[in-house]
Write a protein that holds these residues in place. Sequence first.
Motif, mmCIF file in Angstrom:
data_model
loop_
_atom_site.group_PDB
_atom_site.id
_atom_site.type_symbol
_atom_site.label_atom_id
_atom_site.label_comp_id
_atom_site.label_asym_id
_atom_site.label_seq_id
_atom_site.Cartn_x
_atom_site.Cartn_y
_atom_site.Cartn_z
ATOM 1 N N LEU A 103 3.020 9.517 -13.220
ATOM 2 C CA LEU A 103 1.710 8.944 -12.938
ATOM 3 C C LEU A 103 1.141 8.265 -14.186
ATOM 4 N N ALA A 104 0.087 7.499 -13.972
ATOM 5 C CA ALA A 104 -0.537 6.756 -15.068
ATOM 6 C C ALA A 104 -1.130 7.706 -16.098
ATOM 7 N N ALA A 105 -1.128 7.247 -17.354
ATOM 8 C CA ALA A 105 -1.752 8.033 -18.425
ATOM 9 C C ALA A 105 -3.219 8.281 -18.089
ATOM 10 N N GLY A 106 -3.686 9.480 -18.351
ATOM 11 C CA GLY A 106 -5.075 9.823 -18.055
ATOM 12 C C GLY A 106 -5.312 10.340 -16.652
ATOM 13 N N SER A 107 -4.274 10.294 -15.808
ATOM 14 C CA SER A 107 -4.439 10.731 -14.415
ATOM 15 C C SER A 107 -4.824 12.194 -14.295
ATOM 16 N N PHE A 108 -4.391 13.004 -15.270
ATOM 17 C CA PHE A 108 -4.636 14.437 -15.156
ATOM 18 C C PHE A 108 -6.133 14.749 -15.163
ATOM 19 N N THR A 109 -6.920 13.906 -15.804
ATOM 20 C CA THR A 109 -8.374 14.109 -15.797
ATOM 21 C C THR A 109 -9.081 13.200 -14.803
ATOM 22 N N SER A 110 -8.524 12.009 -14.542
ATOM 23 C CA SER A 110 -9.222 11.064 -13.650
ATOM 24 C C SER A 110 -9.049 11.397 -12.179
ATOM 25 N N ILE A 111 -7.949 12.051 -11.827
ATOM 26 C CA ILE A 111 -7.742 12.466 -10.429
ATOM 27 C C ILE A 111 -8.345 13.853 -10.260
ATOM 28 N N THR A 112 -9.334 13.956 -9.397
ATOM 29 C CA THR A 112 -10.084 15.213 -9.269
ATOM 30 C C THR A 112 -10.018 15.834 -7.874
ATOM 31 N N LYS B 225 -7.778 16.527 -4.006
ATOM 32 C CA LYS B 225 -6.466 16.602 -3.364
ATOM 33 C C LYS B 225 -6.125 15.279 -2.690
ATOM 34 N N GLU B 226 -7.155 14.650 -2.114
ATOM 35 C CA GLU B 226 -6.922 13.369 -1.444
ATOM 36 C C GLU B 226 -6.502 12.301 -2.449
ATOM 37 N N GLY B 227 -7.147 12.311 -3.625
ATOM 38 C CA GLY B 227 -6.796 11.357 -4.662
ATOM 39 C C GLY B 227 -5.395 11.564 -5.205
ATOM 40 N N LEU B 228 -5.005 12.832 -5.365
ATOM 41 C CA LEU B 228 -3.655 13.138 -5.856
ATOM 42 C C LEU B 228 -2.606 12.717 -4.835
ATOM 43 N N LYS B 229 -2.873 13.007 -3.587
ATOM 44 C CA LYS B 229 -1.934 12.610 -2.522
ATOM 45 C C LYS B 229 -1.732 11.099 -2.519
ATOM 46 N N GLU B 230 -2.838 10.363 -2.593
ATOM 47 C CA GLU B 230 -2.750 8.903 -2.585
ATOM 48 C C GLU B 230 -1.956 8.397 -3.789
ATOM 49 N N ALA B 231 -2.219 8.993 -4.965
ATOM 50 C CA ALA B 231 -1.530 8.547 -6.183
ATOM 51 C C ALA B 231 -0.029 8.793 -6.097
ATOM 52 N N ILE B 232 0.370 9.981 -5.653
ATOM 53 C CA ILE B 232 1.799 10.293 -5.569
ATOM 54 C C ILE B 232 2.466 9.484 -4.459
ATOM 55 N N ASP B 233 1.803 9.371 -3.306
ATOM 56 C CA ASP B 233 2.390 8.609 -2.195
ATOM 57 C C ASP B 233 2.630 7.148 -2.578
ATOM 58 N N ASN B 234 1.761 6.593 -3.411
ATOM 59 C CA ASN B 234 1.867 5.174 -3.772
ATOM 60 C C ASN B 234 2.711 4.921 -5.020
ATOM 61 N N ALA B 235 3.087 5.981 -5.725
ATOM 62 C CA ALA B 235 3.858 5.820 -6.962
ATOM 63 C C ALA B 235 5.347 5.619 -6.651
ATOM 64 N N THR B 236 6.037 4.978 -7.577
ATOM 65 C CA THR B 236 7.481 4.764 -7.436
ATOM 66 C C THR B 236 8.237 6.050 -7.768
ATOM 67 N N ALA B 237 9.114 6.446 -6.887
ATOM 68 C CA ALA B 237 9.860 7.693 -7.084
ATOM 69 C C ALA B 237 10.843 7.560 -8.244
#
Length: 263
Positions: free
Chosen positions: A185-194, A196-208
Amino acid sequence: MRKLSNLFIIFAMASIAFLSSCGNDDEPVPGPTLSFIAGSGLTTGDTEVEPGETLKFLVLADKGDKNLKSFTVTQGSFTLTGFPKDISGSQYKDTITIVASDIEGTYTYNFTVTSNDDQTATKSVKVTVKKQETSTPLGAATSGEWKREGSNEGTGLSTFGLSWTSNSGTSAIVKKDAATKFVKLAAGSFTSITTKEGLKEAIDNATAITQYEGVSAAASNNSINDVLGTIHNGTYYMILVESSTVSTGGSGTVITIKIQSKN
C-alpha cells in the motif's frame, strides 16, 4: 323633458346594478385546500431516505365552495395503488403510507384533492432515495514481530496468510502463502486509512504482489515503514513494517522484523 331625464337616470342606475351583478358572478369561487400535518414519524416535505424505507404522511383536505370528491397520489405518470379514493363531505383526513423505491434517485410524489366542482389542490414532495454510507473504525494497532533464524521458517506471519522460508543474498523474502491477496500500500496508509471500508477499498484496488523484499538480510537496525495489506480467511489486514535487526544466533543469522497491524 323633466320626465325623460328622470327615466334616463333610472335606466342608467338599473344598468349599473345589472352590470355589477354580472361582475359578481364572474368572481372565482374558493377551491379546496390541502396540507400535511406534522407529528412524530410523519413526513411533511422533501426528504432523503434509505432504499425501501417507509414514509407516512398525514394529509388534511378542506372543501372550498363545494364538497370534496376524490383524493389521489401519483409518482410521475403512475397513480399509486389504492388511488384515486372517492371521498365526500367538507373535510378529509387520512394517513398515507408510501414505500420508497429500492433504486437510488429522486422521486416526486403529488398529493391531489378534487372538489365536486372539479377544482383541485396539490402538494408535491421530493423523496431522494440514497443508501447511507456506513463506516466501521479499524481496530487499534497491535505490535508484533516476524523472526527467522538460520534456515528455519519465519514465525509470526501465518496470521496474515504469509510465509518466510528463504532470503536472497540481500533481502528477506516474505511470500504470499494462504492469503487470498497480498499487496503493498501507499506510504502513510497505516495512519490515513482509519475504517474497515477504507482498508477494503485500498486492498481491493491495489495491484497484487507475490512477495515482498523490503527488509535487508544483511544490514541491521533498519527503519523501514513500508505498508502491506493482505486478505486472509476473509479478513483484511494492514501491516506496517517498522524496522529490522540482523544478528547471529545458534542456528545462524537471525533476522527480526518489528511490525504493527490493524484489521
